[in-house]
Design an enzyme around this catalytic site. Structure first.
Site, short mmCIF file in Angstrom:
data_model
loop_
_atom_site.label_atom_id
_atom_site.label_comp_id
_atom_site.label_asym_id
_atom_site.label_seq_id
_atom_site.Cartn_x
_atom_site.Cartn_y
_atom_site.Cartn_z
N GLU A 310 -41.17 -7.40 -60.92
CA GLU A 310 -40.00 -6.62 -61.34
C GLU A 310 -39.87 -6.49 -62.86
O GLU A 310 -38.78 -6.65 -63.40
CB GLU A 310 -38.75 -7.27 -60.75
N HIS A 334 -37.37 -3.75 -53.12
CA HIS A 334 -37.28 -5.14 -53.53
C HIS A 334 -37.32 -5.28 -55.06
O HIS A 334 -36.43 -5.88 -55.66
CB HIS A 334 -38.43 -5.94 -52.89
N GLU A 335 -38.34 -4.69 -55.66
CA GLU A 335 -38.48 -4.85 -57.12
C GLU A 335 -37.33 -4.17 -57.86
O GLU A 335 -36.86 -4.67 -58.88
CB GLU A 335 -39.84 -4.32 -57.60
N HIS A 338 -34.28 -6.34 -57.99
CA HIS A 338 -34.36 -7.36 -59.03
C HIS A 338 -33.72 -6.90 -60.35
O HIS A 338 -33.42 -7.74 -61.20
CB HIS A 338 -35.82 -7.73 -59.31
N GLU A 357 -34.86 -14.49 -55.60
CA GLU A 357 -35.57 -13.86 -54.49
C GLU A 357 -34.72 -13.70 -53.23
O GLU A 357 -34.88 -12.72 -52.50
CB GLU A 357 -36.86 -14.61 -54.18
N ASP A 412 -44.74 -22.47 -59.02
CA ASP A 412 -45.34 -21.69 -57.94
C ASP A 412 -45.11 -22.33 -56.57
O ASP A 412 -45.14 -21.64 -55.55
CB ASP A 412 -46.85 -21.59 -58.15
N TYR A 420 -37.03 -16.55 -50.21
CA TYR A 420 -36.83 -15.15 -49.86
C TYR A 420 -35.98 -15.00 -48.60
O TYR A 420 -34.93 -14.37 -48.59
CB TYR A 420 -38.18 -14.46 -49.62
N1 BES Z 1 -40.90 -11.76 -58.58
C1 BES Z 1 -41.72 -11.70 -57.42
C2 BES Z 1 -43.16 -12.06 -57.68
C3 BES Z 1 -43.38 -13.44 -58.24
C4 BES Z 1 -42.61 -14.51 -57.86
C5 BES Z 1 -44.38 -13.64 -59.16
C6 BES Z 1 -42.83 -15.77 -58.42
C7 BES Z 1 -44.61 -14.89 -59.71
C8 BES Z 1 -43.83 -15.95 -59.34
C9 BES Z 1 -41.66 -10.30 -56.79
O1 BES Z 1 -40.41 -9.72 -56.87
C10 BES Z 1 -41.96 -10.46 -55.32
O2 BES Z 1 -41.22 -11.12 -54.67
N2 BES Z 1 -43.03 -9.84 -54.85
C11 BES Z 1 -43.44 -9.88 -53.46
C12 BES Z 1 -43.11 -8.60 -52.77
C13 BES Z 1 -41.78 -8.53 -52.13
C14 BES Z 1 -41.62 -7.21 -51.41
C15 BES Z 1 -41.46 -9.68 -51.22
C16 BES Z 1 -44.94 -10.02 -53.40
O3 BES Z 1 -45.57 -9.97 -54.46
O4 BES Z 1 -45.48 -10.15 -52.32
ZN ZN Z 2 -39.02 -10.68 -55.69
#
Ligand code: BES
Ligand code: ZN
Length: 652
Positions: A310, A334-335, A338, A357, A412, A420
């Site tokens: 995002e 989703h993005e 954010h 999330e 991580d 989520y």
């Molecule tokens: N912000 C996250 C990606 C992220 C989280 C990167 C933690 C690094 C550390 C992003 O918004 C996200 O949640 N992406 C998901 C997709 C979403 C539709 C659930 C993904 O990348 O799968």
């Molecule tokens: Zn996200």
């Protein structure tokens, strides 16, 4: 921060008291005592994943002047930081990891600096010493530096790794704590900073950032190179500073929306996301004005390690969501969401990640409902709920709390369906109990009250109690707020979403998987992607336990009848390959190899290698062979995870 339920009342009382006197703080016993002059600014909360001591000196603005060298795979130049500090402060601590610091200056001359011990997760503290600050002073500190070719935030792609095949590509991924591998700053989500940048790229390449683009065509620089300037005037957490350089072009989608990507993908991408502007309008209608100006999308090369990221004004996204039929556009919802939950109101620490999330997953679904209708939204909720059940069964109980203890861990580790899907289920529960109208009014107010601020789990609880519960004891009991946030698993007031569309899908799945019927009875062609996902997600636990074990003949029947060998939808390919690997189904190996070597999205790649590894003598040699081939194309985020499963291939 470790917290027991018995300690909870006192912690809440303490945070309420701190909030009341304009402070939110916590002193870690392993930190040296603060100087007597240090007072914590409003909302300050200790972040265990940063070396910074913002209560002493903090960065307010970052100005980057960097040259991208694609031959050396190095960004080099300067970061000029605007710093404020407590009177008498003589140093500032920044975060850096795997970076070459060449010199540090203020406007009077060189400053002394020192790099601390290198922590594998956190990197190093960069301590810069300066003459004592006086009250109210702002100072500029310029750091001359260069990144390393293996900086974890950056992926330098060869032309062969791009769609066009002619020009190299660079992109960054900051979240959670990778910005410190390319920008020397205080890398904590609670330390918001405005930023500006001048990025110089070789001729023929275009630079974009998560900021206002001041020079769309670029400006002439030395040796035919071009410089691009950017400005982000909203203070943002440093994980949202983002850069991409490549052969990229732009196509307008709506008045405030558009898509950036390589020329050969531009048309397909713009068509896929034709509803972007409607999504922005729907989001604003729900929870207040979009505060970032434009909302554009950058579709990256296939090694992008996430589905989406995002980055403000410019969401970065994987090309694996360009399915050709708009079936995976919830990623954009989703993005986009954010832009409120995360970018406006930001998790103060990575232990509060669910605030980013979980809120976003809830909000995403509301956007999907507004633009694509209730049935589609319910299917998506139900798929998420299914993922949540699987995750709850797999994770140790302690990791199924929304507010997690990350002491000594990589942030991580918190990236699970708990943040989520349990987070979203929590907000849906509140919505159900108080009613949508009241819930929406509260959530809109929450974004307004807390805009551009870090948010802790405690502050969220205080906000919802003050502005929604308002002392109603019966409601407080019904909501079970503390259970949701601090206890493992799901509280008793959680309710599974019900999608009527999935009733026949589940019947067909039972007939095939459990009752061993023919694949020809599956009405696959009539189903949407979400219905197909539901079918393929049939009781993974049963498959693992062998209850619904499929023979090679049944798998072949499924593969042929549903044409899975030629399936192009990334979610469906992934789900099918998971089934195939769990059954050691040899004929799917070419598809597996193609999938693992043609994209590097960690959500797909890591579980497949993990499943292969779990298949011992059969799967491990396959994993090792495929990984040795695929790894050079993956981003450091993905290799960092897969190395832990398969091991690093010899010579790589
Ligand atoms: N912000 C996250 C990606 C992220 C989280 C990167 C933690 C690094 C550390 C992003 O918004 C996200 O949640 N992406 C998901 C997709 C979403 C539709 C659930 C993904 O990348 O799968
Ligand atoms: Zn996200």
């Amino acid at each position: 921060m470790k917290r027991t339920l018995t300690g909870l009342v006192s912690v809440l009382a303490l945070s309420a008291a701190l909030a009341a006197c304009g402070q939110q703080g916590e002193v870690k016993s392993d930190m040296p005592p603060l100087p007597a002059s240090a007072t914590a600014p409003v909302n300050y909360v200790r972040d265990i994943h940063s070396h910074a001591r913002p209560e002493i000196a903090r960065v307010k603005h970052v100005d980057l002047d960097l040259v991208a060298d694609f031959t050396a795979k190095i960004l080099s130049g300067t970061a000029t930081l605007d710093v404020t500090a407590e009177p008498g402060a003589t140093e500032i601590i920044l975060d850096v990891r795997n970076m070459d610091i060449r010199a540090v200056h203020d406007d009077k001359g060189p400053l002394q600096f020192a790099l601390g011990a290198d922590d594998p997760i956190l990197g190093q503290a960069l301590t810069i010493r300066f003459p004592a600050f006086t009250a109210g002073e702002h100072r500029k500190i310029r750091i001359d530096y260069a990144t390393r070719p293996d900086a974890a935030a950056l992926q330098w792609l060869t032309p062969a790794q791009t769609a066009g095949g002619q020009k190299p590509y660079l992109f960054s991924q900051g979240q959670a704590i990778l910005t410190r591998t390319w920008v020397p700053t205080q890398d904590s989500p609670g330390i918001r900073q405005t930023y500006s940048a001048r990025i110089t790229a070789p001729a023929g390449l275009h630079a974009v950032m998560s900021a206002e683009m001041l020079t769309p065509e670029g400006e002439a620089a030395a040796n035919g190179a071009r410089s691009y300037r950017f400005r982000m005037t909203n203070p943002v957490p440093p994980y949202l500073i983002a850069l991409a350089i490549g052969d990229i072009d732009f196509a307008q989608v709506g008045t405030r929306t558009g898509v950036w990507t390589e020329p050969s993908r531009l048309q397909a991408s713009a068509a896929e996301f034709a509803e972007m502007q409607q999504m922005v309008d729907a989001a604003e209608k729900l929870y207040g004005p979009y505060r970032w100006g434009r909302y554009d999308l950058l579709i990256l090369p296939p090694s992008f390690p996430f589905g989406g990221m995002e980055n403000p004004r410019l969401t970065f996204a994987t090309p694996t969501v360009v399915a050709g039929d708009k079936s995976l556009v919830s990623l954009v919802a989703h993005e986009l969401a954010h832009s409120w939950s995360g970018n406006l109101v930001t998790n103060a620490t990575w232990a509060d990640f669910w605030l980013n999330e979980g809120f976003t997953t809830y909000f995403e679904n509301r956007i999907m409902e507004a633009v694509y209708g209730r049935e589609r939204a319910l299917m998506l909720q139900t798929l998420g709920w299914g993922d949540l059940q699987t995750t709850l069964a797999e994770l140790p109980a302690a990791d199924t709390r929304l507010h997690i203890d990350l002491t000594g861990r990589d942030p991580d580790d918190g990236l699970t369906d708990i943040a989520y899907e349990k987070g979203a289920a929590f907000l849906r529960t509140i919505e159900r109990i108080v009613g949508r109208e009241r819930f929406d009014a509260w959530l809109k107010g929450y974004f307004e009250r807390n805009a551009f601020r870090p948010m802790t789990t405690e502050m969220f609880l205080a906000d919802i109690r003050a502005n929604l519960v308002k002392g109603d004891q019966a409601l407080e009991q019904q909501l079970m707020l503390d259970d949701w946030v601090y206890k493992p698993g799901l509280p008793s007031n959680a309710q599974a979403p019900v999608s009527n569309a999935f009733v026949p899908v589940d019947a067909a799945a039972k007939a095939f998987f459990a009752d061993k019927g023919p694949a020809s009875a599956i009405p696959w062609r009539n189903w949407s992607t979400q219905e197909r996902q539901r079918f393929l997600a049939w009781r993974p636990a049963n498959l693992r336990a062998g209850t619904d074990w499929l023979t090679n003949q049944q798998l072949g029947d499924l593969e042929r009848t549903l044409n899975l060998a030629n399936e192009g939808n990334s979610e469906l390919v992934f789900a099918w390959l998971q089934i195939a690997v769990a059954h050691r189904y040899q004929p799917a190996l070419p598809k597996l190899e193609q999938f693992l070597t043609s994209q590097g999205r960690r959500k797909f790649v890591l579980p497949l290698y993990t499943s292969l590894w779990a298949e011992g003598d059969w799967g491990r040699p396959i994993a090792t062979r495929l990984y040795a081939r695929a790894r050079p194309g993956y981003h450091p985020v993905t290799t960092g995870s897969v190395d832990g499963v398969v091991g690093r291939p010899a010579g790589q």
